[in-house]
Motif scaffolding. Structure first.
Motif, PDB file in Angstrom:
ATOM      1  N   LEU A   1      33.387   2.213 -13.353  1.00 24.02           N
ATOM      2  CA  LEU A   1      33.386   3.648 -13.642  1.00 24.02           C
ATOM      3  C   LEU A   1      34.129   3.862 -14.944  1.00 24.02           C
ATOM      4  O   LEU A   1      35.097   3.164 -15.243  1.00 24.02           O
ATOM      5  N   ARG A   2      33.649   4.808 -15.725  1.00 20.37           N
ATOM      6  CA  ARG A   2      34.312   5.032 -17.010  1.00 20.37           C
ATOM      7  C   ARG A   2      35.695   5.647 -16.795  1.00 20.37           C
ATOM      8  O   ARG A   2      35.843   6.539 -15.956  1.00 20.37           O
TER       9      ARG A   2
ATOM     10  N   VAL B   1      23.749   9.894 -20.784  1.00 23.56           N
ATOM     11  CA  VAL B   1      24.981  10.154 -20.036  1.00 23.56           C
ATOM     12  C   VAL B   1      26.178  10.069 -20.973  1.00 23.56           C
ATOM     13  O   VAL B   1      27.069  10.923 -20.955  1.00 23.56           O
TER      14      VAL B   1
ATOM     15  N   TYR C   1      31.158  16.926 -17.718  1.00 18.06           N
ATOM     16  CA  TYR C   1      30.998  16.115 -16.514  1.00 18.06           C
ATOM     17  C   TYR C   1      30.201  16.928 -15.518  1.00 18.06           C
ATOM     18  O   TYR C   1      30.739  17.784 -14.818  1.00 18.06           O
TER      19      TYR C   1
ATOM     20  N   LEU D   1      34.149  15.331  -8.791  1.00 20.39           N
ATOM     21  CA  LEU D   1      33.318  16.147  -9.670  1.00 20.39           C
ATOM     22  C   LEU D   1      33.248  17.574  -9.144  1.00 20.39           C
ATOM     23  O   LEU D   1      33.376  17.794  -7.945  1.00 20.39           O
TER      24      LEU D   1
ATOM     25  N   PHE E   1      29.265  12.875 -21.671  1.00 19.60           N
ATOM     26  CA  PHE E   1      30.676  12.564 -21.452  1.00 19.60           C
ATOM     27  C   PHE E   1      31.455  12.651 -22.757  1.00 19.60           C
ATOM     28  O   PHE E   1      32.619  13.051 -22.784  1.00 19.60           O
TER      29      PHE E   1
ATOM     30  N   VAL F   1      36.403   9.781 -16.337  1.00 17.50           N
ATOM     31  CA  VAL F   1      35.490  10.568 -15.495  1.00 17.50           C
ATOM     32  C   VAL F   1      36.306  11.103 -14.320  1.00 17.50           C
ATOM     33  O   VAL F   1      36.969  10.338 -13.635  1.00 17.50           O
TER      34      VAL F   1
ATOM     35  N   GLY G   1      28.064   7.645 -13.325  1.00 15.73           N
ATOM     36  CA  GLY G   1      29.209   7.721 -14.225  1.00 15.73           C
ATOM     37  C   GLY G   1      29.781   6.365 -14.583  1.00 15.73           C
ATOM     38  O   GLY G   1      30.886   6.271 -15.122  1.00 15.73           O
TER      39      GLY G   1
END
Lengths: 346, 383, 76
Positions: free
Chosen positions: A158-159, A212, A221, A166, A216, A162, A93
């Motif tokens: 990390l974005r 990916v 996710y 999870l 997103f 996100v 991610g």
């Protein structure tokens, strides 16, 4: 002094020849303001790691690349080193940003080959949007290494957005793969077994970041997101079954496999589910998001062959398995490979 | 109607057509003989394909197909594997081997001796071993020649094609009919028919099997390896059982001729002579192995290097029940060694050595209680 | 035992040939068969052990399709 054509022990001594090697090959292909400083460490300003706000965290990975043969249809040690590292960050991610590159070279390696590998590495880095910012070279005596080993580390923020936690896989979640499986493993195995891959068989070596990104961007996710490398799809899915305690059910009919990969598997008696991919993503998403995920992937060249290959079945704890419904309507258990796939006659 | 060569050779799509396979399975189910039948195959590749396609799930409940001693790699005696390992460890030769053998446990597996410094290389053909030897004229190369009749003819072809002087062979080929006869002599045998290995028969033909079938009242069918081929063979066997008609059906006629490949058989007859040979887990079976004839004796690695197989390594563990498991008389659970002294990491007999062996498969995936076969002689291991 | 698959012979030179299946090619030894380029071979451990009889294969396939009740459908 005439120009050497091969790596010698002196290239690893840290003196003039090392210097020249670094400038002539590594800086020439990879050069950027961070790397060009050739400090012992790369100094990464905070702003370069993320947007104005501090990122939720950093992903940090390391990997070693020892592929033989070093060059193959679809890639080489250089592109593999970049994409393998980038992909580990992408499926975590993160936005892949910076790589370190440590090369261990065997005395006798042709400089021309090294130049080509690093050129390819640089191209892959540009395509993946990453920079190599620090590196090291060592040389080992003839016979002490298999030509060249590349060792990397990769880092990226990390974005934002996100979710920190999870979701866990749930019964009914779909298992998706972004394209045909086993291309890389089949290509390497073919080359090592005197099988001519022909025009149709090549490694799928590529950065999976766009795949990916595409998920997103749809607000999808996945509960599980991996690039199935060593050990192939079977290893990755066995890991999923093991970590989640959920039994998986796959449909052989839905599994995308190129005919060339199937031919190599049949010729050598290996299971294509045991063959590595180097440019694919496996994702577990809720049933309601499966169509959107596939549509997102189908919109990319890299995702043209994406497919729903099965679903999460039920919680079985320690007895969780990966089951495959065969084309014939039979059922078998998918095992992870005991060791690397070897050709068999029996 | 003729299919194009491309279609036949290319994807084998025809014999893998799911509708054809399901249709054949339904046709098989309709032939219900009114009692339970048990057939045995003697081919590792048959078991591999049956497992790969999950074919047992398609079979009717009255039909059981069990795996006999069909894997020449798994029945390769420890003493012969050990020869290769010793040659490698002593640095006397490069050991060239099929991939199947590399991890088979012995005193030390070939993978383990490579880790200890032996030069062990995987080849996909005896011809590959010869090519390797030609490329390294200053080194000795020893090829571990395992395999049934299908592979023996390829070793013979290499022996006859002017092999390089630095190449020699550890012979570990085995023959199927003697093993079948040995199985048939077991007093408790209860089998209704045999699926014969299509590629062994491609080389040998069906001539060896007809007399055996008729003299012992057996029903046999030669089958190929695609799912439709396996069902083809099973249909033929069920028909013979229902008609109580001993004999051999050839269901793989696209590859198997009655006399097989006469050129290949002639090569074998010139290069090899049969001798009594040990099978891992099964003891010695008369005239089931091959030795070089005098003309080719110089190719034998044991004489070239002055080594003899240490047959003490082959003495079967008295507790090993592979022979009964192979005959379907005992399940792995009924073997005292299963899961204790005998595991995939430390196997005793071929049932555990082979990934598809009954014991190895059972160990990895213990069957559900409902899947257990009925009525066994499991007696806690008493002989 | 005996992993062997059908391949098409695409070229030959003496006792060696190049055979193809599924778009990939490999060298095969032809010491054990008499074969012409274009024919199909059963290949085991790098050797052709038999020439595949295409006519026979078609006939048997047709027979099996009838047994399976597929005779009215188009072949794959």
């Amino acid at each position: 002094m005439s120009q050497p054509r091969n790596i010698g022990l002196a290239h690893g001594a840290g003196g003039l020849l090392t210097d020249r090697l670094v400038r002539d090959i590594f800086l020439r292909h990879l050069g950027n303001p961070l790397l060009d400083r050739l400090g012992d460490s790369a100094l990464l300003p905070g702003a370069l790691l993320g947007a104005a706000a501090a990122p939720p965290g950093l992903a940090f990975t390391t990997d070693g690349f020892v592929v033989s043969p070093r060059r193959f249809p679809g890639g080489d040690l250089g592109s593999l080193a970049v994409n393998g590292t980038v992909n580990d960050l992408a499926v975590a991610g993160a936005l892949p940003r910076f790589l370190s590159l440590s090369v261990i070279l065997e005395e006798g390696l042709a400089l021309e080959e090294l130049d080509e590998l690093v050129c390819s590495l640089a191209r892959a880095a540009r395509e993946a949007g990453v920079q190599v910012v620090t590196g090291d070279t060592k040389v080992v005596g003839r016979g002490a290494g298999d030509g060249a080993f590349f060792v990397t580390a990769g880092i990226g923020p990390l974005r934002p957005g996100v979710p920190e936690l999870l979701p866990t896989p749930q019964p009914g979640d779909g298992i998706l793969v972004s394209g045909p499986v086993g291309d890389h493993g089949a290509t390497i195995l073919a080359l090592r077994s005197a099988i001519d891959p022909g025009p149709g068989l090549r490694s799928d070596c590529a950065a999976v970041t766009p795949l990916v990104d595409a998920l997103f961007a749809q607000g999808i996710y996945p509960a599980f997101l991996r690039d199935p490398t060593r050990g192939g799809l079977s290893s990755t899915l066995s890991e999923l079954a093991g970590s989640s305690g959920m039994t998986l059910r796959l449909q052989e009919e839905a599994l995308p496999v190129r005919r060339e990969v199937e031919a190599v598997s049949d010729l050598l008696g290996v299971d294509c589910l045991h063959l590595a991919c180097e440019g694919r993503v496996v994702a577990v998403v809720p049933a309601a998001q499966v169509q959107a995920a596939l549509a997102a992937w189908h919109g990319l060249p890299a995702g043209a062959g994406a497919a729903l290959i099965g679903w999460i079945d039920r919680q079985e704890g320690g007895a969780a398995r990966v089951l495959l419904q065969t084309r014939m309507g039979g059922l078998r258990v998918v095992d992870r490979p005991a060791a690397q796939p070897l050709p068999r006659i029996c | 109607m003729t299919k194009s060569v491309q279609q036949l050779a290319d994807g084998r799509t025809s014999q893998r057509d799911p509708r054809l396979v399901r249709g054949l399975a339904e046709a098989l189910a309709r032939r219900d003989p009114g009692r339970k039948l048990r057939f045995m195959h003697v081919c590792g590749t048959h078991e591999h394909e049956i497992s790969r396609y999950g074919l047992r799930r398609l079979l009717p409940p009255w039909l059981e197909v069990i795996a006999g001693p069909g894997c020449p790699v798994c029945v390769c005696p420890v003493s012969e594997l050990d020869l290769g390992a010793q040659l490698g460890l002593q640095g006397k030769a490069i050991v060239a081997t099929f991939g199947d053998l590399e991890r088979v446990p012995a005193r030390l597996s070939l993978a383990e001796v490579r880790a200890q410094g032996a030069d062990v290389r995987v080849v996909t053909s005896a011809a590959g071993a010869a090519t390797l030897a030609r490329s390294l004229p200053g080194r000795q190369v020893v090829f571990l020649a395992v395999g049934f009749e299908t592979t023996a003819c390829t070793t013979a072809a290499v022996a006859l094609a002017d092999p390089p002087p630095n190449l020699s062979f550890v012979l570990s080929h085995r023959l199927v009919p003697p093993a079948l006869e040995a199985l048939l002599s077991h007093p408790a045998l209860a089998l209704d028919g045999f699926l014969l290995p299509g590629h062994v028969c491609t080389v040998q033909g069906t001539e060896e099997y007809a007399p055996l079938a008729l003299s012992k009242g057996l029903k046999m069918a030669v089958a190929g390896f695609e799912p439709a081929d396996v069902l083809d063979g099973l249909l033929a066997l069920v028909d013979r059982v229902i008609a109580d008609r001993p004999g051999v059906d050839n269901c793989y006629t696209r590859s198997v001729r009655t006399s097989g490949n006469t050129a290949a058989r002639a090569f074998v007859a010139r290069v090899f002579t049969p001798l009594d040979a040990p099978w891992r887990g099964l003891g010695t079976i008369p005239r089931s192995g091959l030795a070089f004839t005098e003309e080719f004796a110089h190719l034998d690695a044991t004489s070239r290097f002055g080594l003899t197989p240490d047959r003490s390594l082959d003495v079967p563990d008295r507790a090993c029940r592979c022979d009964e498991i192979l005959l379907g008389l005992r399940t792995p659970a009924g073997c005292p060694l299963f899961g204790r002294a005998c595991t995939p990491e430390h196997p005793h007999g071929p049932c555990m050595v082979s990934l598809e062996g009954t014991c190895a498969a059972w160990y990895r995936h213990p069957p559900e209680p409902a899947e257990l076969p009925a009525a066994r002689h499991d007696d806690g291991g008493q002989r | 035992m005996c992993l062997a698959i059908p391949m098409r012979l695409v070229s030959r030179e003496g006792n060696k040939g190049i055979a193809e299946v599924g778009g990939v090619r490999t060298e095969v030894r032809l010491d054990l068969v008499e074969v012409e380029v274009g024919q199909s071979l059963i290949v085991h451990a790098g050797f052709a052990i038999q020439v595949l009889d295409e006519d026979d294969a078609s006939e048997r396939l047709e027979l099996l399709r009838q047994i399976a009740g597929l005779v009215d459908e188009a072949s794959p």
